[in-house]
Design a protein around this motif. Structure first.
Motif, mmCIF file in Angstrom:
data_model
loop_
_atom_site.group_PDB
_atom_site.id
_atom_site.type_symbol
_atom_site.label_atom_id
_atom_site.label_comp_id
_atom_site.label_asym_id
_atom_site.label_seq_id
_atom_site.Cartn_x
_atom_site.Cartn_y
_atom_site.Cartn_z
ATOM 1 N N ASP A 288 0.834 -1.204 0.000
ATOM 2 C CA ASP A 288 0.000 0.000 0.000
ATOM 3 C C ASP A 288 0.867 1.252 0.000
ATOM 4 O O ASP A 288 0.555 2.217 -0.677
ATOM 5 C CB ASP A 288 -0.935 0.023 1.206
ATOM 6 C CG ASP A 288 -2.057 -1.008 1.071
ATOM 7 O OD1 ASP A 288 -2.282 -1.472 -0.059
ATOM 8 O OD2 ASP A 288 -2.686 -1.330 2.090
ATOM 9 N N SER B 1 0.834 4.184 -2.910
ATOM 10 C CA SER B 1 0.024 5.283 -2.409
ATOM 11 C C SER B 1 0.146 6.532 -3.265
ATOM 12 O O SER B 1 -0.726 7.382 -3.234
ATOM 13 C CB SER B 1 0.386 5.594 -0.956
ATOM 14 O OG SER B 1 1.715 6.066 -0.893
ATOM 15 N N SER B 2 1.209 6.654 -4.025
ATOM 16 C CA SER B 2 1.351 7.844 -4.866
ATOM 17 C C SER B 2 1.699 7.467 -6.306
ATOM 18 O O SER B 2 2.477 8.140 -6.952
ATOM 19 C CB SER B 2 2.411 8.777 -4.288
ATOM 20 O OG SER B 2 3.658 8.125 -4.254
ATOM 21 N N ASP C 131 -10.919 12.647 -8.887
ATOM 22 C CA ASP C 131 -11.240 11.247 -8.579
ATOM 23 C C ASP C 131 -11.182 10.365 -9.822
ATOM 24 O O ASP C 131 -11.956 9.424 -9.965
ATOM 25 C CB ASP C 131 -12.630 11.158 -7.936
ATOM 26 C CG ASP C 131 -12.668 11.787 -6.550
ATOM 27 O OD1 ASP C 131 -11.624 11.794 -5.872
ATOM 28 O OD2 ASP C 131 -13.740 12.267 -6.154
ATOM 29 N N ASN D 66 -5.118 11.488 -4.337
ATOM 30 C CA ASN D 66 -6.229 11.234 -3.409
ATOM 31 C C ASN D 66 -6.594 9.747 -3.413
ATOM 32 O O ASN D 66 -6.253 9.007 -4.339
ATOM 33 C CB ASN D 66 -7.427 12.135 -3.724
ATOM 34 C CG ASN D 66 -8.140 11.741 -4.995
ATOM 35 O OD1 ASN D 66 -8.517 10.596 -5.178
ATOM 36 N ND2 ASN D 66 -8.322 12.685 -5.880
ATOM 37 N N PRO D 67 -7.302 9.288 -2.377
ATOM 38 C CA PRO D 67 -7.578 7.855 -2.250
ATOM 39 C C PRO D 67 -8.338 7.245 -3.427
ATOM 40 O O PRO D 67 -8.046 6.119 -3.831
ATOM 41 C CB PRO D 67 -8.405 7.770 -0.957
ATOM 42 C CG PRO D 67 -7.996 8.960 -0.169
ATOM 43 C CD PRO D 67 -7.728 10.039 -1.181
ATOM 44 N N THR D 68 -9.302 7.953 -3.996
ATOM 45 C CA THR D 68 -10.091 7.376 -5.090
ATOM 46 C C THR D 68 -9.227 7.148 -6.325
ATOM 47 O O THR D 68 -9.241 6.064 -6.913
ATOM 48 C CB THR D 68 -11.291 8.273 -5.437
ATOM 49 O OG1 THR D 68 -12.091 8.447 -4.263
ATOM 50 C CG2 THR D 68 -12.127 7.652 -6.535
ATOM 51 N N GLN E 56 -5.990 6.900 -6.484
ATOM 52 C CA GLN E 56 -4.960 5.900 -6.201
ATOM 53 C C GLN E 56 -5.539 4.490 -6.123
ATOM 54 O O GLN E 56 -4.891 3.522 -6.523
ATOM 55 C CB GLN E 56 -4.202 6.267 -4.931
ATOM 56 C CG GLN E 56 -3.300 7.478 -5.106
ATOM 57 C CD GLN E 56 -2.292 7.284 -6.217
ATOM 58 O OE1 GLN E 56 -1.558 6.298 -6.234
ATOM 59 N NE2 GLN E 56 -2.242 8.219 -7.157
ATOM 60 N N GLN E 57 -6.775 4.371 -5.649
ATOM 61 C CA GLN E 57 -7.416 3.051 -5.628
ATOM 62 C C GLN E 57 -7.652 2.557 -7.053
ATOM 63 O O GLN E 57 -7.482 1.370 -7.345
ATOM 64 C CB GLN E 57 -8.731 3.107 -4.850
ATOM 65 C CG GLN E 57 -9.404 1.766 -4.686
ATOM 66 C CD GLN E 57 -8.570 0.743 -3.924
ATOM 67 O OE1 GLN E 57 -7.745 1.091 -3.090
ATOM 68 N NE2 GLN E 57 -8.775 -0.528 -4.215
ATOM 69 N N LYS F 183 -4.369 1.289 -8.264
ATOM 70 C CA LYS F 183 -4.086 0.003 -7.616
ATOM 71 C C LYS F 183 -4.907 -1.118 -8.258
ATOM 72 O O LYS F 183 -4.394 -2.214 -8.513
ATOM 73 C CB LYS F 183 -4.410 0.115 -6.127
ATOM 74 C CG LYS F 183 -4.239 -1.163 -5.348
ATOM 75 C CD LYS F 183 -4.601 -0.947 -3.898
ATOM 76 C CE LYS F 183 -4.505 -2.236 -3.115
ATOM 77 N NZ LYS F 183 -4.880 -2.066 -1.709
#
Length: 195
Positions: A7, A11-12, A109, A135-137, A139-140, A143
């Motif tokens: 993770d 993350s970036s 996003d 941001n998390p969205t 980056q998800q 991933k």
């Protein structure tokens, strides 16, 4: 490597490069969207605010077939969760005509997916997925795409992901170029880079 370090590594993530034929990329796209509904919106500058929106990857025309002789100039899609509202900018061009532009920079996003793939000469052009956002969205989504590549059997070689058919083409002496059809051979992905 444990999940926490994985993770941290992703993350970036900003960009993932890959080589994929149509046979390679179709299952990747299906796996990419399996966890949650996505939408794929054709990017670029248009003369109307309307543009193609694909609610499943199976609607994308000819995935794995390049639409330009330069990989990064092939058709690109702004990818997001299906309920994400996209922001489209308007501007007046040099001729005084109104234009609409859909860009990753205005949609945090989202990610940009350029599939590229086989050009009409048989050269395999590189695709990539990228984002300007940490941001998390976003980056998800990065991933999920990387996981789909891995789970669909892509090999990671010198920082590039190669589908099984792309790798076979490389081993058979077919041309994979990291830039464009018209680029000189020194810009090809070389067989000597394969372990």
């Amino acid at each position: 490597m444990n999940n926490n370090s994985l993770d941290a590594d992703i993350s970036s993530m900003k960009r993932i490069f890959f080589f994929a034929t149509p046979i390679d990329i179709v299952p990747v796209l299906a796996r990419f969207e399996a966890a949650a509904p996505l939408k794929f919106v054709e990017m670029g500058v248009t003369t109307t605010p309307n543009r193609p929106i694909y609610l499943t990857s199976s609607e994308i025309p000819n995935p794995g077939i390049a639409t330009h002789e330069t990989g990064f100039m092939s058709r690109a899609y702004l990818v997001s969760l299906r309920d994400t509202k996209n922001s489209i900018n308007t501007f007046i061009d040099r001729n005084g005509e109104k234009r609409w532009s859909l860009q990753n920079s205005d949609n945090e996003d989202t990610v940009i997916l350029t599939i590229a793939g086989l050009w009409k000469t048989g050269t395999l052009l590189p695709g990539n997925i990228s984002t300007l956002h940490a941001n998390p969205t976003a980056q998800q989504l990065m991933k999920r795409f990387q996981s789909a590549l891995r789970r669909e059997g892509f090999s990671r070689i010198q920082g590039w992901w190669l589908g099984a058919e792309a790798l076979e083409r490389l081993k058979a002496g077919k041309r994979l170029t990291v830039t464009a059809e018209q680029s000189p051979p020194q810009f090809d992905f070389a067989l000597s880079t394969v372990d």
